[in-house]
Design a protein around this motif. Structure first.
Motif, PDB file in Angstrom:
ATOM      1  N   LEU A 359       0.746  -1.272   0.037  1.00 10.23           N
ATOM      2  CA  LEU A 359       0.169  -0.087   0.017  1.00 10.23           C
ATOM      3  C   LEU A 359       0.944   1.062  -0.036  1.00 10.23           C
ATOM      4  CD1 LEU A 359      -2.811  -0.787   2.564  1.00 10.23           C
ATOM      5  CD2 LEU A 359      -2.953  -0.704  -0.051  1.00 10.23           C
ATOM      6  N   TRP A 360       0.366   2.058  -0.953  1.00 13.61           N
ATOM      7  CA  TRP A 360       1.116   3.380  -0.889  1.00 13.61           C
ATOM      8  C   TRP A 360       0.505   4.479   0.154  1.00 13.61           C
ATOM      9  CZ3 TRP A 360       5.591   4.770  -3.601  1.00 13.61           C
ATOM     10  CH2 TRP A 360       6.239   3.971  -4.308  1.00 13.61           C
ATOM     11  N   ASN A 361       1.506   5.330   0.886  1.00 14.31           N
ATOM     12  CA  ASN A 361       0.868   6.507   1.353  1.00 14.31           C
ATOM     13  C   ASN A 361       0.323   7.547   0.795  1.00 14.31           C
ATOM     14  OD1 ASN A 361       0.251   8.531   3.246  1.00 14.31           O
ATOM     15  ND2 ASN A 361       2.147   8.285   4.619  1.00 14.31           N
ATOM     16  N   LYS A 362      -0.841   8.030   0.551  1.00 16.51           N
ATOM     17  CA  LYS A 362      -1.590   8.825  -0.211  1.00 16.51           C
ATOM     18  C   LYS A 362      -1.050  10.184  -0.107  1.00 16.51           C
ATOM     19  CE  LYS A 362      -5.668   6.407  -0.381  1.00 16.51           C
ATOM     20  NZ  LYS A 362      -7.237   6.368  -0.374  1.00 16.51           N
ATOM     21  N   ASN A 363      -0.359  10.614   1.125  1.00 18.29           N
ATOM     22  CA  ASN A 363      -0.057  11.778   1.426  1.00 18.29           C
ATOM     23  C   ASN A 363       1.459  11.990   1.727  1.00 18.29           C
ATOM     24  OD1 ASN A 363      -2.976  12.489   2.202  1.00 18.29           O
ATOM     25  ND2 ASN A 363      -2.471  11.318   4.066  1.00 18.29           N
ATOM     26  N   GLU A 364       2.132  10.987   1.825  1.00 22.20           N
ATOM     27  CA  GLU A 364       3.765  11.142   1.697  1.00 22.20           C
ATOM     28  C   GLU A 364       4.652  10.136   0.905  1.00 22.20           C
ATOM     29  OE1 GLU A 364       5.403  13.113   3.736  1.00 22.20           O
ATOM     30  OE2 GLU A 364       3.907  14.002   4.964  1.00 22.20           O
ATOM     31  N   ARG A 365       5.537  10.309   0.563  1.00 16.61           N
ATOM     32  CA  ARG A 365       6.404   9.264  -0.292  1.00 16.61           C
ATOM     33  C   ARG A 365       6.695   7.940   0.422  1.00 16.61           C
ATOM     34  NH1 ARG A 365       8.040  11.269  -5.503  1.00 16.61           N
ATOM     35  NH2 ARG A 365       7.159  13.475  -5.651  1.00 16.61           N
ATOM     36  N   GLU A 366       5.993   7.199   0.910  1.00 15.77           N
ATOM     37  CA  GLU A 366       6.177   5.909   1.700  1.00 15.77           C
ATOM     38  C   GLU A 366       5.279   4.705   1.033  1.00 15.77           C
ATOM     39  OE1 GLU A 366       6.477   8.822   5.866  1.00 15.77           O
ATOM     40  OE2 GLU A 366       4.699   7.272   5.548  1.00 15.77           O
ATOM     41  N   LEU A 367       6.001   3.542   1.618  1.00 17.95           N
ATOM     42  CA  LEU A 367       5.044   2.576   1.112  1.00 17.95           C
ATOM     43  C   LEU A 367       5.135   1.367   2.201  1.00 17.95           C
ATOM     44  CD1 LEU A 367       4.101   0.522  -1.305  1.00 17.95           C
ATOM     45  CD2 LEU A 367       6.517  -0.243  -1.615  1.00 17.95           C
ATOM     46  N   LEU A 368       3.904   0.685   2.431  1.00 17.67           N
ATOM     47  CA  LEU A 368       3.780  -0.221   3.364  1.00 17.67           C
ATOM     48  C   LEU A 368       3.612  -1.592   2.770  1.00 17.67           C
ATOM     49  CD1 LEU A 368       3.239  -0.529   6.577  1.00 17.67           C
ATOM     50  CD2 LEU A 368       0.799  -0.413   5.936  1.00 17.67           C
ATOM     51  N   SER A 369       4.384  -2.397   3.322  1.00 16.40           N
ATOM     52  CA  SER A 369       4.393  -3.969   3.006  1.00 16.40           C
ATOM     53  C   SER A 369       4.024  -4.752   4.154  1.00 16.40           C
ATOM     54  CB  SER A 369       5.766  -4.278   2.314  1.00 16.40           C
ATOM     55  OG  SER A 369       6.631  -4.056   3.514  1.00 16.40           O
ATOM     56  N   SER A 405      -7.871   3.010   4.430  1.00 17.72           N
ATOM     57  CA  SER A 405      -9.256   3.859   4.867  1.00 17.72           C
ATOM     58  C   SER A 405      -9.294   4.835   3.772  1.00 17.72           C
ATOM     59  CB  SER A 405      -9.228   4.423   6.176  1.00 17.72           C
ATOM     60  OG  SER A 405      -8.063   5.331   6.168  1.00 17.72           O
ATOM     61  N   PRO A 406     -10.612   5.313   3.516  1.00 12.56           N
ATOM     62  CA  PRO A 406     -10.718   6.479   2.321  1.00 12.56           C
ATOM     63  C   PRO A 406      -9.861   7.502   2.675  1.00 12.56           C
ATOM     64  CG  PRO A 406     -12.783   5.347   3.030  1.00 12.56           C
ATOM     65  CD  PRO A 406     -11.930   4.862   4.050  1.00 12.56           C
ATOM     66  N   ASP A 407      -9.539   7.964   3.796  1.00 19.09           N
ATOM     67  CA  ASP A 407      -8.764   9.051   4.267  1.00 19.09           C
ATOM     68  C   ASP A 407      -7.375   8.808   3.856  1.00 19.09           C
ATOM     69  OD1 ASP A 407      -8.443   7.641   6.346  1.00 19.09           O
ATOM     70  OD2 ASP A 407      -9.106   9.437   7.759  1.00 19.09           O
ATOM     71  N   GLY A 408      -7.040   7.513   3.800  1.00 16.41           N
ATOM     72  CA  GLY A 408      -5.580   7.264   3.609  1.00 16.41           C
ATOM     73  C   GLY A 408      -4.626   7.180   4.884  1.00 16.41           C
ATOM     74  N   CYS A 409      -5.294   7.188   6.107  1.00 16.76           N
ATOM     75  CA  CYS A 409      -4.535   7.118   7.206  1.00 16.76           C
ATOM     76  C   CYS A 409      -4.461   5.997   7.714  1.00 16.76           C
ATOM     77  CB  CYS A 409      -5.141   8.358   8.452  1.00 16.76           C
ATOM     78  SG  CYS A 409      -5.282  10.163   7.585  1.00 16.76           S
ATOM     79  N   THR A 410      -5.523   5.193   7.876  1.00 15.54           N
ATOM     80  CA  THR A 410      -5.464   4.079   8.735  1.00 15.54           C
ATOM     81  C   THR A 410      -5.464   2.652   7.789  1.00 15.54           C
ATOM     82  OG1 THR A 410      -6.825   5.029  10.233  1.00 15.54           O
ATOM     83  CG2 THR A 410      -6.702   2.482  10.407  1.00 15.54           C
ATOM     84  N   VAL A 411      -4.597   1.736   8.122  1.00 14.85           N
ATOM     85  CA  VAL A 411      -4.630   0.462   7.476  1.00 14.85           C
ATOM     86  C   VAL A 411      -5.052  -0.616   8.223  1.00 14.85           C
ATOM     87  CG1 VAL A 411      -2.991  -1.051   6.509  1.00 14.85           C
ATOM     88  CG2 VAL A 411      -2.505   1.417   5.834  1.00 14.85           C
ATOM     89  N   ALA A 412      -5.817  -1.467   7.567  1.00 20.63           N
ATOM     90  CA  ALA A 412      -6.394  -2.636   8.291  1.00 20.63           C
ATOM     91  C   ALA A 412      -5.522  -3.864   7.674  1.00 20.63           C
ATOM     92  CB  ALA A 412      -7.865  -2.822   8.048  1.00 20.63           C
ATOM     93  N   PHE A 426      -0.001   5.770   8.664  1.00 19.27           N
ATOM     94  CA  PHE A 426       0.064   6.773   7.711  1.00 19.27           C
ATOM     95  C   PHE A 426      -0.064   8.200   8.407  1.00 19.27           C
ATOM     96  CE2 PHE A 426      -0.507   3.734   4.092  1.00 19.27           C
ATOM     97  CZ  PHE A 426       0.753   3.524   3.936  1.00 19.27           C
ATOM     98  N   GLY A 427      -0.553   8.487   9.432  1.00 19.22           N
ATOM     99  CA  GLY A 427      -0.724   9.691  10.199  1.00 19.22           C
ATOM    100  C   GLY A 427      -1.746  10.395   9.668  1.00 19.22           C
ATOM    101  N   VAL A 428      -2.112  11.515  10.168  1.00 17.41           N
ATOM    102  CA  VAL A 428      -3.161  12.549   9.865  1.00 17.41           C
ATOM    103  C   VAL A 428      -2.809  13.495   8.855  1.00 17.41           C
ATOM    104  CG1 VAL A 428      -4.684  14.337  10.581  1.00 17.41           C
ATOM    105  CG2 VAL A 428      -4.269  12.234  11.993  1.00 17.41           C
ATOM    106  N   PRO A 429      -3.045  13.519   7.695  1.00 23.30           N
ATOM    107  CA  PRO A 429      -2.743  14.650   6.559  1.00 23.30           C
ATOM    108  C   PRO A 429      -2.708  15.932   7.005  1.00 23.30           C
ATOM    109  CG  PRO A 429      -4.927  13.844   6.212  1.00 23.30           C
ATOM    110  CD  PRO A 429      -4.566  13.061   7.416  1.00 23.30           C
ATOM    111  N   GLU A 430      -1.841  16.690   6.566  1.00 28.15           N
ATOM    112  CA  GLU A 430      -1.636  18.079   6.942  1.00 28.15           C
ATOM    113  C   GLU A 430      -2.672  18.710   6.356  1.00 28.15           C
ATOM    114  OE1 GLU A 430       1.967  19.728   5.812  1.00 28.15           O
ATOM    115  OE2 GLU A 430       3.154  18.716   7.253  1.00 28.15           O
ATOM    116  N   VAL A 431      -3.414  19.905   6.958  1.00 23.77           N
ATOM    117  CA  VAL A 431      -4.698  20.585   6.325  1.00 23.77           C
ATOM    118  C   VAL A 431      -3.912  21.377   5.123  1.00 23.77           C
ATOM    119  CG1 VAL A 431      -6.155  22.332   6.786  1.00 23.77           C
ATOM    120  CG2 VAL A 431      -5.645  20.675   8.685  1.00 23.77           C
ATOM    121  N   ALA A 432      -4.383  21.532   4.019  1.00 22.20           N
ATOM    122  CA  ALA A 432      -4.126  22.048   2.854  1.00 22.20           C
ATOM    123  C   ALA A 432      -4.414  23.605   2.948  1.00 22.20           C
ATOM    124  CB  ALA A 432      -4.503  21.605   1.692  1.00 22.20           C
ATOM    125  N   LYS A 433      -3.456  24.438   2.705  1.00 17.35           N
ATOM    126  CA  LYS A 433      -3.637  25.842   2.574  1.00 17.35           C
ATOM    127  C   LYS A 433      -4.579  26.382   1.540  1.00 17.35           C
ATOM    128  CE  LYS A 433       0.824  26.944   5.151  1.00 17.35           C
ATOM    129  NZ  LYS A 433       1.926  28.008   5.380  1.00 17.35           N
TER     130      LYS A 433
END
Length: 450
Positions: A359-369, A405-412, A426-433
């Motif tokens: 799974l790719w992190n939707k908010n950071e350049r990270e990959l979960l295996s 999860s749809p927000d990209g933060c939690t993985v099951a 994947f943590g909480v995404p930063e609030v976009a300015k």
């Protein structure tokens, strides 16, 4: 000893310039030349002291009263009582600061991004009895409506992440089960269920209603599913890949043939133009939608044979459309990265254990295996350096399935130990300015100027 001391004292008194020279040579403050200001020098006085001024003192017997009176008057006129010949009156100029100190101190320091805390343990654990421990199946998915579906034996359950409620979607008859794959449609309402008897059922989760059953595409179990808008792509143990248009009665619209064994991984790219498929034949195929044909089996775009075990784990990069990550089974243990336009392998990493899901992190350049034998862990990697950021442990058997999860933060994650765990990896995404509003052009509200 006394004579030596006296000699040393005499040298110290008689040679201060040499001592100063030695002192200057040893001093860190005098490592450069000092060029005096010649306009501040009295050359007339200096010339007199070096020539005539010293004669009286060196030859006192030759002097006369009148000469002494003349020299006294000359000394008063030239101010001969001073002891220094060269007067360095002007201080060296102060170095010019490129940035004024006031401005430099006024500029705030650039804030450094704090390092994200990654919990090493799951935040929630649910029981998953009768979860089939089969590497080639896909029994977990998280829909856009924030509902998670999981197949346990012959039954598909729905878990609502909003209120933690659980409901049963369907239980399949023994002769048709067990359930071999589940996948939510993009709308988050409809769900596809692949069965061991080669059929695929479409359900409406809002009222637990069976909409239709897709038959004829496969000759054996359907272990992988992937949606592309209204097209449901199915992969079977027979090695075939079928595109089904769920809107029409004759649902089979394209067939992809290239695998010789079970298709266990299917993923459409975000653009919907390319399909990645992995099989138990150790082959990864890239298919292009534009090359699809309804009259004959579609030819693959790339056939990639670098893996040495089954290819199930597939993940398209969210920030680079032509980048695909793939993971190999127990005999391979590698994560490989591909340029799907050219078919080139960009990188390969030996993880040391069976790769079950990516799974790719939707908010950071990270990959979960997620991994199976021998460590049964989840590993978070930094891309593209592939530095290991964290290892998440808790499962006691291979972690076969992952969903995001749809927000990209939690993985099951679901494992052979019959547990379903949730990780805030994947943590909480930063609030976009908000983007600054552009200044409107003058007369922008007028169609024309008369």
């Amino acid at each position: 000893m006394d004579a030596g001391s006296a000699h040393s004292s005499s040298n110290m008194t008689r040679c201060p310039l040499q001592e100063q020279f030695l002192q200057r040579r040893n001093s860190r403050e005098n490592l450069d030349r000092f060029i005096p200001n010649r306009s501040a020098m009295d050359f007339d006085y200096a010339h007199y002291m070096l020539t005539e001024g010293r004669k009286g003192k060196e030859n006192p017997a030759v002097s006369s009263p009148s000469r002494e009176a003349y020299q006294k008057l000359l000394a008063e006129t030239l101010n001969m009582n001073r002891t220094r010949i060269l007067a360095f009156k002007n201080k060296p100029p102060t170095p010019i600061e490129l940035i004024p100190h006031e401005l430099a101190s006024a500029q705030p320091a650039k804030p450094t991004k704090p390092r994200r805390y990654i919990p090493q343990t799951s935040e929630r654990t649910l029981d998953a009895p009768d979860l089939v421990d089969d590497y080639y199946l896909n029994l977990l998915d998280w829909g856009s409506s924030n509902k998670l579906s999981i197949a346990l034996g012959n039954t598909v359950y729905l878990w609502n992440a909003s209120d933690s409620s659980t409901s049963e979607l369907v239980t399949i008859d023994e002769e048709n089960g067990p359930v071999t794959s589940v996948s939510w449609a993009p709308d988050g309402r409809h769900i596809a269920v692949g069965l061991n008897n080669s059929e695929v059922q479409l359900w409406d989760s809002s009222d637990n209603r069976l909409l239709r059953t897709l038959r004829g595409g496969h000759r054996s179990r359907v272990g992988s599913l992937a949606w592309n808008n209204h097209i449901l792509t199915t992969g079977g143990m027979d090695g075939q890949i079928v595109n089904n248009d769920v809107r029409v009665r004759s649902h089979i619209v394209e067939t992809y043939r290239g695998h010789t064994q079970e298709v266990c991984g299917l993923k459409w790219s975000a653009s919907g133009q390319q399909l990645a498929s992995g099989g138990n034949d150790n082959v990864l195929h890239i298919w292009d939608k534009s090359m699809a044909s309804s009259n004959s089996p579609t030819q693959w775009l790339h056939r990639l044979e670098e893996h040495t075990a089954a290819v199930k784990a597939l993940a398209w990069c969210p920030f680079q459309g032509n980048l695909l990550a793939s993971g190999g089974g127990g005999g391979d243990r590698t994560i490989k990265f591909w340029n799907t336009h050219t078919g080139a392998c960009l990188n390969s990493l030996d993880t040391g254990s069976q790769v079950c899901a990516l799974l790719w992190n939707k908010n950071e350049r990270e990959l979960l295996s997620s991994h199976g034998f021998t460590h049964n862990q989840l590993t978070l990697w930094k891309y593209p350096s592939m530095v290991k950021m964290a290892e998440l442990t808790g499962h006691t058997s291979r972690v076969l399935f992952m969903a995001q999860s749809p927000d990209g933060c939690t993985v099951a994650s679901a494992a052979g130990d019959e547990t379903l765990r949730f990780w805030n990896v994947f943590g909480v995404p930063e609030v976009a300015k908000p983007a600054p509003k552009a200044n409107p052009e003058p007369f922008a509200h007028l169609n024309r100027i008369r």
